[in-house]
Enzyme design. Sequence first.
Site, PDB file in Angstrom:
ATOM      1  N   PRO A  17       0.787  -1.227   0.000  1.00 39.96           N
ATOM      2  CA  PRO A  17       0.000   0.000   0.000  1.00 39.96           C
ATOM      3  C   PRO A  17       0.825   1.286   0.000  1.00 39.96           C
ATOM      4  O   PRO A  17       1.859   1.373   0.654  1.00 39.96           O
ATOM      5  CB  PRO A  17      -0.822  -0.100   1.289  1.00 39.96           C
ATOM      6  CG  PRO A  17      -0.130  -1.117   2.116  1.00 39.96           C
ATOM      7  CD  PRO A  17       0.524  -2.077   1.173  1.00 39.96           C
ATOM      8  N   ASN A  18       0.308   2.243  -0.758  1.00 42.33           N
ATOM      9  CA  ASN A  18       0.830   3.619  -0.871  1.00 42.33           C
ATOM     10  C   ASN A  18       2.083   3.732  -1.732  1.00 42.33           C
ATOM     11  O   ASN A  18       2.519   4.856  -2.022  1.00 42.33           O
ATOM     12  CB  ASN A  18       1.073   4.238   0.525  1.00 42.33           C
ATOM     13  CG  ASN A  18      -0.204   4.347   1.325  1.00 42.33           C
ATOM     14  OD1 ASN A  18      -1.193   4.897   0.838  1.00 42.33           O
ATOM     15  ND2 ASN A  18      -0.210   3.798   2.523  1.00 42.33           N
ATOM     16  N   ARG A  25       5.159  12.035  -3.416  1.00 37.96           N
ATOM     17  CA  ARG A  25       4.964  12.483  -2.032  1.00 37.96           C
ATOM     18  C   ARG A  25       6.183  12.024  -1.210  1.00 37.96           C
ATOM     19  O   ARG A  25       6.791  10.997  -1.519  1.00 37.96           O
ATOM     20  CB  ARG A  25       3.716  11.836  -1.388  1.00 37.96           C
ATOM     21  CG  ARG A  25       2.402  12.220  -2.026  1.00 37.96           C
ATOM     22  CD  ARG A  25       1.896  13.573  -1.490  1.00 37.96           C
ATOM     23  NE  ARG A  25       0.532  13.854  -1.919  1.00 37.96           N
ATOM     24  CZ  ARG A  25       0.201  14.296  -3.134  1.00 37.96           C
ATOM     25  NH1 ARG A  25       1.121  14.486  -4.044  1.00 37.96           N
ATOM     26  NH2 ARG A  25      -1.064  14.552  -3.419  1.00 37.96           N
ATOM     27  N   TYR A  30      11.334   8.644   0.865  1.00 39.96           N
ATOM     28  CA  TYR A  30      11.301   7.540  -0.093  1.00 39.96           C
ATOM     29  C   TYR A  30      11.978   7.834  -1.431  1.00 39.96           C
ATOM     30  O   TYR A  30      11.954   6.999  -2.325  1.00 39.96           O
ATOM     31  CB  TYR A  30       9.848   7.102  -0.316  1.00 39.96           C
ATOM     32  CG  TYR A  30       9.210   6.567   0.947  1.00 39.96           C
ATOM     33  CD1 TYR A  30       9.705   5.417   1.553  1.00 39.96           C
ATOM     34  CD2 TYR A  30       8.141   7.229   1.550  1.00 39.96           C
ATOM     35  CE1 TYR A  30       9.157   4.929   2.728  1.00 39.96           C
ATOM     36  CE2 TYR A  30       7.574   6.740   2.730  1.00 39.96           C
ATOM     37  CZ  TYR A  30       8.094   5.596   3.310  1.00 39.96           C
ATOM     38  OH  TYR A  30       7.552   5.108   4.466  1.00 39.96           O
ATOM     39  N   ASN A  81       7.840  -5.863  -1.542  1.00 36.68           N
ATOM     40  CA  ASN A  81       7.886  -4.783  -0.565  1.00 36.68           C
ATOM     41  C   ASN A  81       6.464  -4.697  -0.010  1.00 36.68           C
ATOM     42  O   ASN A  81       5.596  -4.083  -0.626  1.00 36.68           O
ATOM     43  CB  ASN A  81       8.298  -3.453  -1.197  1.00 36.68           C
ATOM     44  CG  ASN A  81       8.388  -2.343  -0.144  1.00 36.68           C
ATOM     45  OD1 ASN A  81       7.905  -2.517   0.984  1.00 36.68           O
ATOM     46  ND2 ASN A  81       8.988  -1.224  -0.500  1.00 36.68           N
ATOM     47  N   ALA A  84       3.371  -1.110   4.539  1.00 36.92           N
ATOM     48  CA  ALA A  84       2.841  -1.145   5.917  1.00 36.92           C
ATOM     49  C   ALA A  84       2.370  -2.542   6.315  1.00 36.92           C
ATOM     50  O   ALA A  84       2.382  -2.892   7.510  1.00 36.92           O
ATOM     51  CB  ALA A  84       1.703  -0.141   6.058  1.00 36.92           C
ATOM     52  N   HIS A  87       4.304  -4.956   8.739  1.00 37.09           N
ATOM     53  CA  HIS A  87       4.243  -4.868  10.198  1.00 37.09           C
ATOM     54  C   HIS A  87       2.892  -5.318  10.768  1.00 37.09           C
ATOM     55  O   HIS A  87       2.702  -5.285  11.981  1.00 37.09           O
ATOM     56  CB  HIS A  87       4.530  -3.417  10.621  1.00 37.09           C
ATOM     57  CG  HIS A  87       5.621  -2.768   9.824  1.00 37.09           C
ATOM     58  ND1 HIS A  87       6.909  -3.248   9.816  1.00 37.09           N
ATOM     59  CD2 HIS A  87       5.615  -1.718   8.950  1.00 37.09           C
ATOM     60  CE1 HIS A  87       7.653  -2.500   8.997  1.00 37.09           C
ATOM     61  NE2 HIS A  87       6.881  -1.571   8.465  1.00 37.09           N
ATOM     62  N   ASP A  94       0.891 -15.850   5.812  1.00 36.90           N
ATOM     63  CA  ASP A  94       0.316 -17.186   5.643  1.00 36.90           C
ATOM     64  C   ASP A  94       0.232 -17.565   4.171  1.00 36.90           C
ATOM     65  O   ASP A  94       0.482 -18.720   3.799  1.00 36.90           O
ATOM     66  CB  ASP A  94      -1.081 -17.261   6.281  1.00 36.90           C
ATOM     67  CG  ASP A  94      -1.038 -17.332   7.802  1.00 36.90           C
ATOM     68  OD1 ASP A  94       0.066 -17.498   8.365  1.00 36.90           O
ATOM     69  OD2 ASP A  94      -2.108 -17.217   8.426  1.00 36.90           O
ATOM     70  N   GLU A 105      12.242 -10.110   0.827  1.00 39.58           N
ATOM     71  CA  GLU A 105      11.542  -8.906   1.298  1.00 39.58           C
ATOM     72  C   GLU A 105      12.457  -7.700   1.112  1.00 39.58           C
ATOM     73  O   GLU A 105      13.635  -7.764   1.482  1.00 39.58           O
ATOM     74  CB  GLU A 105      11.193  -9.086   2.780  1.00 39.58           C
ATOM     75  CG  GLU A 105      10.551  -7.871   3.420  1.00 39.58           C
ATOM     76  CD  GLU A 105      10.336  -8.056   4.922  1.00 39.58           C
ATOM     77  OE1 GLU A 105      10.327  -9.214   5.414  1.00 39.58           O
ATOM     78  OE2 GLU A 105      10.203  -7.027   5.609  1.00 39.58           O
ATOM     79  N   HIS A 107      12.849  -3.229   1.335  1.00 44.94           N
ATOM     80  CA  HIS A 107      12.329  -1.932   1.766  1.00 44.94           C
ATOM     81  C   HIS A 107      13.229  -0.835   1.218  1.00 44.94           C
ATOM     82  O   HIS A 107      14.463  -0.979   1.202  1.00 44.94           O
ATOM     83  CB  HIS A 107      12.295  -1.833   3.291  1.00 44.94           C
ATOM     84  CG  HIS A 107      11.356  -2.824   3.891  1.00 44.94           C
ATOM     85  ND1 HIS A 107       9.992  -2.672   3.848  1.00 44.94           N
ATOM     86  CD2 HIS A 107      11.582  -4.019   4.483  1.00 44.94           C
ATOM     87  CE1 HIS A 107       9.420  -3.725   4.405  1.00 44.94           C
ATOM     88  NE2 HIS A 107      10.363  -4.563   4.790  1.00 44.94           N
ATOM     89  N   LEU A 108      12.609   0.246   0.827  1.00 38.93           N
ATOM     90  CA  LEU A 108      13.358   1.413   0.335  1.00 38.93           C
ATOM     91  C   LEU A 108      14.134   2.057   1.478  1.00 38.93           C
ATOM     92  O   LEU A 108      15.327   2.349   1.356  1.00 38.93           O
ATOM     93  CB  LEU A 108      12.376   2.430  -0.255  1.00 38.93           C
ATOM     94  CG  LEU A 108      11.634   1.986  -1.515  1.00 38.93           C
ATOM     95  CD1 LEU A 108      10.313   2.726  -1.650  1.00 38.93           C
ATOM     96  CD2 LEU A 108      12.512   2.208  -2.737  1.00 38.93           C
ATOM     97  N   SER A 109      13.433   2.304   2.582  1.00 40.31           N
ATOM     98  CA  SER A 109      14.065   2.966   3.727  1.00 40.31           C
ATOM     99  C   SER A 109      14.675   1.913   4.653  1.00 40.31           C
ATOM    100  O   SER A 109      14.337   0.724   4.563  1.00 40.31           O
ATOM    101  CB  SER A 109      13.007   3.779   4.499  1.00 40.31           C
ATOM    102  OG  SER A 109      11.993   2.922   5.009  1.00 40.31           O
ATOM    103  N   ARG A 114      14.026   3.724  11.861  1.00 34.90           N
ATOM    104  CA  ARG A 114      12.761   4.449  11.965  1.00 34.90           C
ATOM    105  C   ARG A 114      11.996   4.043  13.234  1.00 34.90           C
ATOM    106  O   ARG A 114      12.574   3.470  14.146  1.00 34.90           O
ATOM    107  CB  ARG A 114      11.962   4.231  10.676  1.00 34.90           C
ATOM    108  CG  ARG A 114      12.757   4.671   9.425  1.00 34.90           C
ATOM    109  CD  ARG A 114      11.956   4.526   8.165  1.00 34.90           C
ATOM    110  NE  ARG A 114      10.787   5.408   8.171  1.00 34.90           N
ATOM    111  CZ  ARG A 114       9.790   5.323   7.277  1.00 34.90           C
ATOM    112  NH1 ARG A 114       9.834   4.405   6.318  1.00 34.90           N
ATOM    113  NH2 ARG A 114       8.767   6.148   7.338  1.00 34.90           N
ATOM    114  N   ARG A 118       8.137  -0.255  13.086  1.00 34.19           N
ATOM    115  CA  ARG A 118       8.614  -0.740  11.774  1.00 34.19           C
ATOM    116  C   ARG A 118       9.718  -1.795  11.928  1.00 34.19           C
ATOM    117  O   ARG A 118      10.211  -2.324  10.947  1.00 34.19           O
ATOM    118  CB  ARG A 118       9.128   0.420  10.921  1.00 34.19           C
ATOM    119  CG  ARG A 118       8.064   1.435  10.573  1.00 34.19           C
ATOM    120  CD  ARG A 118       8.593   2.488   9.612  1.00 34.19           C
ATOM    121  NE  ARG A 118       7.796   3.691   9.677  1.00 34.19           N
ATOM    122  CZ  ARG A 118       6.659   3.885   8.992  1.00 34.19           C
ATOM    123  NH1 ARG A 118       6.223   2.975   8.163  1.00 34.19           N
ATOM    124  NH2 ARG A 118       5.965   5.011   9.118  1.00 34.19           N
TER     125      ARG A 118
END
Length: 152
Positions: A17-18, A25, A30, A81, A84, A87, A94, A105, A107-109, A114, A118
């Site tokens: 998501p996002n 943004r 990011y 990725n 959210a 977490h 599952d 897996e 992640h950008l950040s 953080r 997270r």
Amino acid sequence: MSNDTLTTVSILVLHGPNLNLLGRREPDVYGSVTLDQINQLLVDEGQQLGVTVVALQSNHEGVLVDAIHDALLKHQGILINPAAFTHTSVALRDALAAVAIPVVEVHLSNVYQREAFRHHSFIAPIAIGQISGFGEESYRLGLHALVNKIRK
Ligand code: CA2
């Protein structure tokens, strides 16, 4: 169907998501690269590696769960990725565990620099590994690691 089609490794890239907002943004967190640019980078990198890359982004947990189920017999690896959902989502974990397709897996950040919430991932324990903090390079590194593992 040619022999090539039968033997080419296919990687499913899932974005949570996002991540559709990338480049539009919060560039301080990011970066300024867009999701389309990341997907193109992965398709290009996939060509170099001799694998097919298919990407999907969704803001909906169930859509991602369905995509993981549909990956069976179609894809040999999943680069994800979960954003959210990393977490929060037992459902994604599952689904990934159920299909038993190798997962990396990304992640950008650097999630460990953080907020504490997270620092926990529901996905990491069922993934081959996790790459975090390198911006779009996390995806490129993750694709290489996943393909190397599949080919071993
Ligand atoms: O660093 C990552 O890649 C994250 O997976 C990104 C997630 C965050 O919840 C994870 O903790 C770490 C958030 C993705 C939101 O993406 C946006 C992109 C542009 C603008 C706003 C949000």
